[in-house]
Design an enzyme around this catalytic site. Sequence first.
Site, PDB file in Angstrom:
ATOM      1  N   ARG A 130       0.826  -1.206   0.000  1.00  0.00           N
ATOM      2  CA  ARG A 130       0.000   0.000   0.000  1.00  0.00           C
ATOM      3  C   ARG A 130       0.860   1.256   0.000  1.00  0.00           C
ATOM      4  O   ARG A 130       1.893   1.332   0.680  1.00  0.00           O
ATOM      5  CB  ARG A 130      -0.918   0.017   1.224  1.00  0.00           C
ATOM      6  CG  ARG A 130      -1.995  -1.052   1.209  1.00  0.00           C
ATOM      7  CD  ARG A 130      -2.961  -0.854   2.343  1.00  0.00           C
ATOM      8  NE  ARG A 130      -3.731   0.388   2.198  1.00  0.00           N
ATOM      9  CZ  ARG A 130      -4.541   0.871   3.137  1.00  0.00           C
ATOM     10  NH1 ARG A 130      -4.674   0.240   4.294  1.00  0.00           N
ATOM     11  NH2 ARG A 130      -5.201   1.987   2.941  1.00  0.00           N
ATOM     12  N   TYR A 132       0.281   5.725  -0.022  1.00  0.00           N
ATOM     13  CA  TYR A 132      -0.620   6.858  -0.058  1.00  0.00           C
ATOM     14  C   TYR A 132      -0.659   7.413  -1.483  1.00  0.00           C
ATOM     15  O   TYR A 132       0.302   7.273  -2.242  1.00  0.00           O
ATOM     16  CB  TYR A 132      -0.145   7.957   0.891  1.00  0.00           C
ATOM     17  CG  TYR A 132      -0.252   7.606   2.356  1.00  0.00           C
ATOM     18  CD1 TYR A 132      -1.477   7.274   2.928  1.00  0.00           C
ATOM     19  CD2 TYR A 132       0.875   7.623   3.180  1.00  0.00           C
ATOM     20  CE1 TYR A 132      -1.577   6.963   4.273  1.00  0.00           C
ATOM     21  CE2 TYR A 132       0.778   7.316   4.524  1.00  0.00           C
ATOM     22  CZ  TYR A 132      -0.448   6.985   5.064  1.00  0.00           C
ATOM     23  OH  TYR A 132      -0.549   6.677   6.396  1.00  0.00           O
ATOM     24  N   ASP A 163      -9.546   2.047  17.388  1.00  0.00           N
ATOM     25  CA  ASP A 163      -9.219   1.340  16.137  1.00  0.00           C
ATOM     26  C   ASP A 163      -8.257   0.175  16.334  1.00  0.00           C
ATOM     27  O   ASP A 163      -7.738  -0.368  15.359  1.00  0.00           O
ATOM     28  CB  ASP A 163      -8.657   2.322  15.106  1.00  0.00           C
ATOM     29  CG  ASP A 163      -7.253   2.818  15.447  1.00  0.00           C
ATOM     30  OD1 ASP A 163      -6.791   2.590  16.596  1.00  0.00           O
ATOM     31  OD2 ASP A 163      -6.619   3.435  14.570  1.00  0.00           O
ATOM     32  N   ASP A 168      -1.452   7.404  16.987  1.00  0.00           N
ATOM     33  CA  ASP A 168      -0.629   7.968  15.917  1.00  0.00           C
ATOM     34  C   ASP A 168      -0.109   9.348  16.303  1.00  0.00           C
ATOM     35  O   ASP A 168      -0.762  10.108  17.009  1.00  0.00           O
ATOM     36  CB  ASP A 168      -1.445   8.102  14.631  1.00  0.00           C
ATOM     37  CG  ASP A 168      -1.886   6.763  14.076  1.00  0.00           C
ATOM     38  OD1 ASP A 168      -1.134   5.783  14.227  1.00  0.00           O
ATOM     39  OD2 ASP A 168      -2.986   6.685  13.496  1.00  0.00           O
TER      40      ASP A 168
END
Length: 290
Positions: A130, A132, A163, A168
């Site tokens: 993955r 961005y 989550d 973060d």
Amino acid sequence: MAAARVIAKPITSTLLSNSPLRGKTQSLSFCLKNSSLLVQKRRRFTCSAIYNPQFQIKEEGQPQTLDYRVFFLDNSGRKISPWHDVPLQVGDGVFNFVVEIPKESSAKMEVATDEPFTPIKQDTKKGKLRYYPYNINWNYGLLPQTWEDPSLANPEVEGAFGDNDPVDVVEIGESRAKIGQILKVKPLAALAMIDEGELDWKIVAISMDDPKASLVNDISGVEKHFPGTLTAIRDWFRDYKIPDGKPANKFGLGNEPANKDYALKVITETNESWAKLVKRSIHAGELSLV
């Protein structure tokens, strides 16, 4: 698989020279999950540790491949977890921040919370790496020894559940960090992102080594010395999934950043949740506690 590369670095968790805790180790609490030692005293943060070794970064596999991993080793060469074994607190309101994604990069790197020793790897979807859709403009990573409990609804943020990840951090300093680097940071604000119904806190912070660190202590300082940055962070995280055909993320707390005190409250609560997790007071599911 390519030979592993080992990079020695000093962990950045020493107490600051002007810290009131310097020279008073007897007043600190310990939480070493792989040890029988568990001494708890009344502190704002439930589980912190005097744990200040040299550490090494060991890369296995090639970057931008499915088998690439960044492991953390202590000074004896034993694998440790950047999530569980790096202490949260440094002292004087300063925290350790583990860098997963350096600024101006797009590979979606993250701590593998379901793998032993939780190494950093590139996230995947349907077997593919993955990225961005565009570079992230800040250093991004996690606060160790925090956890957003998926069984806990937050009444202040639309009743959203955690989550299931560490908290973060968006670090706004001028320097580009490296994957696996540990920076001393101070929190400045918090954004309550809601991603597909899950609460995903973003703590906005600045490295203590940044030239402007002494000038910035709360939202007002960010607005003065980094004008437009808080709005840019919110908009970036709101919109980054849109190019993939997904809806924009939402934000609680009136769509505005919360102040430093609120950010510290989030850190305290998620540290408490992490402590319950590693003590196995809460079912870990597929999460690795090693």
